[in-house]
Design an enzyme around this catalytic site. Structure first.
Site, PDB file in Angstrom:
ATOM      1  N   ASP A  10       3.544   8.507   8.839  1.00 51.00           N
ATOM      2  CA  ASP A  10       2.154   8.339   8.365  1.00 51.00           C
ATOM      3  C   ASP A  10       2.348   7.248   7.445  1.00 51.00           C
ATOM      4  O   ASP A  10       3.653   6.615   7.028  1.00 51.00           O
ATOM      5  CB  ASP A  10       1.685   9.682   7.692  1.00 51.00           C
ATOM      6  CG  ASP A  10       0.255   9.138   7.021  1.00 51.00           C
ATOM      7  OD1 ASP A  10      -0.624   8.409   7.433  1.00 51.00           O
ATOM      8  OD2 ASP A  10       0.032   9.684   5.770  1.00 51.00           O
ATOM      9  N   SER A  11       1.492   6.432   6.632  1.00 46.64           N
ATOM     10  CA  SER A  11       1.512   5.609   5.761  1.00 46.64           C
ATOM     11  C   SER A  11       2.047   6.284   4.357  1.00 46.64           C
ATOM     12  O   SER A  11       2.345   5.498   3.461  1.00 46.64           O
ATOM     13  CB  SER A  11      -0.070   4.682   5.481  1.00 46.64           C
ATOM     14  OG  SER A  11      -0.780   5.889   5.078  1.00 46.64           O
ATOM     15  N   TYR A  42      -2.885   1.909   5.029  1.00 50.95           N
ATOM     16  CA  TYR A  42      -2.918   1.090   6.433  1.00 50.95           C
ATOM     17  C   TYR A  42      -4.306   0.764   6.726  1.00 50.95           C
ATOM     18  O   TYR A  42      -4.746   0.003   7.315  1.00 50.95           O
ATOM     19  CB  TYR A  42      -2.550   1.834   7.551  1.00 50.95           C
ATOM     20  CG  TYR A  42      -0.788   2.013   7.885  1.00 50.95           C
ATOM     21  CD1 TYR A  42      -0.032   1.729   6.856  1.00 50.95           C
ATOM     22  CD2 TYR A  42      -0.449   2.656   8.793  1.00 50.95           C
ATOM     23  CE1 TYR A  42       1.362   1.572   6.911  1.00 50.95           C
ATOM     24  CE2 TYR A  42       0.992   2.681   8.910  1.00 50.95           C
ATOM     25  CZ  TYR A  42       1.706   2.015   8.275  1.00 50.95           C
ATOM     26  OH  TYR A  42       3.212   2.159   8.337  1.00 50.95           O
ATOM     27  N   GLY A  43      -5.212   1.614   6.236  1.00 44.39           N
ATOM     28  CA  GLY A  43      -6.664   1.737   6.455  1.00 44.39           C
ATOM     29  C   GLY A  43      -7.546   0.558   6.226  1.00 44.39           C
ATOM     30  O   GLY A  43      -8.672   0.260   6.539  1.00 44.39           O
ATOM     31  N   CYS A  73      -1.578   9.879  11.607  1.00 44.94           N
ATOM     32  CA  CYS A  73      -2.037   8.885  10.862  1.00 44.94           C
ATOM     33  C   CYS A  73      -3.248   8.595  11.510  1.00 44.94           C
ATOM     34  O   CYS A  73      -3.289   8.158  12.774  1.00 44.94           O
ATOM     35  CB  CYS A  73      -1.099   7.596  10.484  1.00 44.94           C
ATOM     36  SG  CYS A  73      -2.199   6.212   9.852  1.00 44.94           S
ATOM     37  N   GLU A 152      -2.950   9.653  -3.211  1.00 46.77           N
ATOM     38  CA  GLU A 152      -1.451   9.359  -3.302  1.00 46.77           C
ATOM     39  C   GLU A 152      -1.305   9.177  -4.977  1.00 46.77           C
ATOM     40  O   GLU A 152      -0.004   9.260  -5.463  1.00 46.77           O
ATOM     41  CB  GLU A 152      -1.066   7.702  -2.896  1.00 46.77           C
ATOM     42  CG  GLU A 152      -1.344   7.654  -1.547  1.00 46.77           C
ATOM     43  CD  GLU A 152      -0.049   8.431  -0.732  1.00 46.77           C
ATOM     44  OE1 GLU A 152       1.014   8.322  -1.436  1.00 46.77           O
ATOM     45  OE2 GLU A 152      -0.002   8.827   0.286  1.00 46.77           O
ATOM     46  N   CYS A 184      -8.727  11.338   8.390  1.00 49.40           N
ATOM     47  CA  CYS A 184      -7.463  10.468   8.025  1.00 49.40           C
ATOM     48  C   CYS A 184      -6.429  11.876   7.552  1.00 49.40           C
ATOM     49  O   CYS A 184      -7.047  12.592   6.893  1.00 49.40           O
ATOM     50  CB  CYS A 184      -7.930   9.945   6.828  1.00 49.40           C
ATOM     51  SG  CYS A 184      -6.554   9.189   5.744  1.00 49.40           S
ATOM     52  N   THR A 185      -5.441  11.783   7.860  1.00 53.24           N
ATOM     53  CA  THR A 185      -4.383  12.978   7.591  1.00 53.24           C
ATOM     54  C   THR A 185      -4.158  13.364   5.877  1.00 53.24           C
ATOM     55  O   THR A 185      -3.786  14.043   5.516  1.00 53.24           O
ATOM     56  CB  THR A 185      -3.155  12.821   8.009  1.00 53.24           C
ATOM     57  OG1 THR A 185      -2.528  11.450   7.784  1.00 53.24           O
ATOM     58  CG2 THR A 185      -3.251  13.017   9.602  1.00 53.24           C
ATOM     59  N   HIS A 186      -4.639  12.012   5.112  1.00 53.18           N
ATOM     60  CA  HIS A 186      -4.631  12.339   3.776  1.00 53.18           C
ATOM     61  C   HIS A 186      -5.845  13.360   3.259  1.00 53.18           C
ATOM     62  O   HIS A 186      -5.745  13.875   2.194  1.00 53.18           O
ATOM     63  CB  HIS A 186      -4.866  10.757   2.998  1.00 53.18           C
ATOM     64  CG  HIS A 186      -3.543   9.938   2.909  1.00 53.18           C
ATOM     65  ND1 HIS A 186      -2.670   9.416   3.932  1.00 53.18           N
ATOM     66  CD2 HIS A 186      -2.800   9.750   1.814  1.00 53.18           C
ATOM     67  CE1 HIS A 186      -1.853   8.956   3.541  1.00 53.18           C
ATOM     68  NE2 HIS A 186      -1.960   9.102   2.130  1.00 53.18           N
TER      69      HIS A 186
END
Ligand code: DGL
Length: 268
Positions: A10-11, A42-43, A73, A152, A184-186
């Site tokens: 992932d990012s 990345y998005g 991701c 993050e 989004c995996t975040h």
């Protein structure tokens, strides 16, 4: 049986939402995780750049001889999956398909919301994936570019997060969706704030967890590990291994301090 590791990238921290589920469902599997924290997000990048990053991330994971690549991701899955499958021979899975299948099963009123990064929403990957299964479902998309920096920086459920959640989700909530894909995996790291705002009746789809449920089947009996417990995860990042270990440890509910290594991704 195949005891090689599963490679996940992932990012940044987001892919850990998939790792957590893989650890729970397939506890004997070893995992190599790469979070591209140096080049995140990345998005907001162009398709070309996302594909170039994804190819480098995959080459790094392949240097660990992994048996399967998991693109944990939403952005890279939406934009780069088919190109990556053409480029590499190792099996590659992304998060979009399993999430669309889950949402189609869950929705009763046929109104599904999709949250994602700007690149994911622009690609319309979830919209297409859902329409291919059931064209009668209405899909309401929303790009949420502030969510990734909130995650993050550890703002999982703070006042600022709740404000941003309201700002992004109000139009989708007003449409009356009964199912919401966190594309989004975040975003599952913000799940509490999102679920509280949307209300109990709205079902939330965590794309990383949905993908993890299908990994056992994807590997099949020839490629699954012969161990049923004791799998280890190696963590690599392209920047700030300490910050990643701290927040990642909170999320995974296990200490990963000292286990995160920094690599130079530009070499791959
Ligand atoms: N976690 C990623 C996703 O699923 C990437 C977010 C980002 O880097 O913008 O989209």
């Amino acid at each position: 049986m195949n005891n090689n590791s599963i490679g996940v990238f992932d990012s940044g921290l987001g892919g850990l939402t998939a790792v957590k589920s893989i650890m729970e469902l397939l506890p004997g599997e070893n995992i190599v995780y790469f979070g591209d924290t140096g080049r995140l997000p990345y998005g907001t990048k162009t398709e070309e750049t996302i594909k170039q990053y994804a190819a480098g991330d995959i080459r790094f994971l392949l240097s660990h001889n992994v048996k399967l690549i998991v693109i944990a991701c939403g952005t890279a899955s939406s934009v780069a999956l088919s190109d990556m499958r053409n480029k590499f021979t190792t099996p590659i899975v992304g998060v979009v398909e399993a999430a669309c299948e889950a949402a189609v099963k869950l929705t009763k009123n046929k109104k599904v919301g999709v949250l994602g990064t700007s690149a994911t929403i622009k690609s319309e990957s979830y919209l297409r994936g859902i329409s291919e299964i059931d064209s009668g479902i209405k899909v309401y998309q929303k790009a949420c570019p502030l969510f990734v920096p909130l995650v993050e920086n550890g703002h999982f459920n703070t006042e600022v997060t709740r404000l941003v959640v309201k700002e992004y989700l109000e139009p989708i909530k007003n449409e009356g969706v009964d199912t919401l894909i966190l594309g989004c995996t975040h975003y599952p790291l913000l799940e509490k704030a999102i679920a509280e705002y949307m209300g109990e009746e709205v079902r939330i789809v965590n794309v990383g967890a949905e993908l993890a449920k299908s990994i056992g089947n994807i590997l099949g009996k020839d490629n699954i590990s012969d161990k049923t417990e004791g799998g280890i995860c190696e963590y690599y990042v392209s920047d700030d291994e300490k910050g990643f270990a701290e927040l990642g440890g909170v999320f995974l509910e296990r200490k990963i301090n000292g286990q995160v290594k920094k690599i130079d991704i530009e070499k791959y």
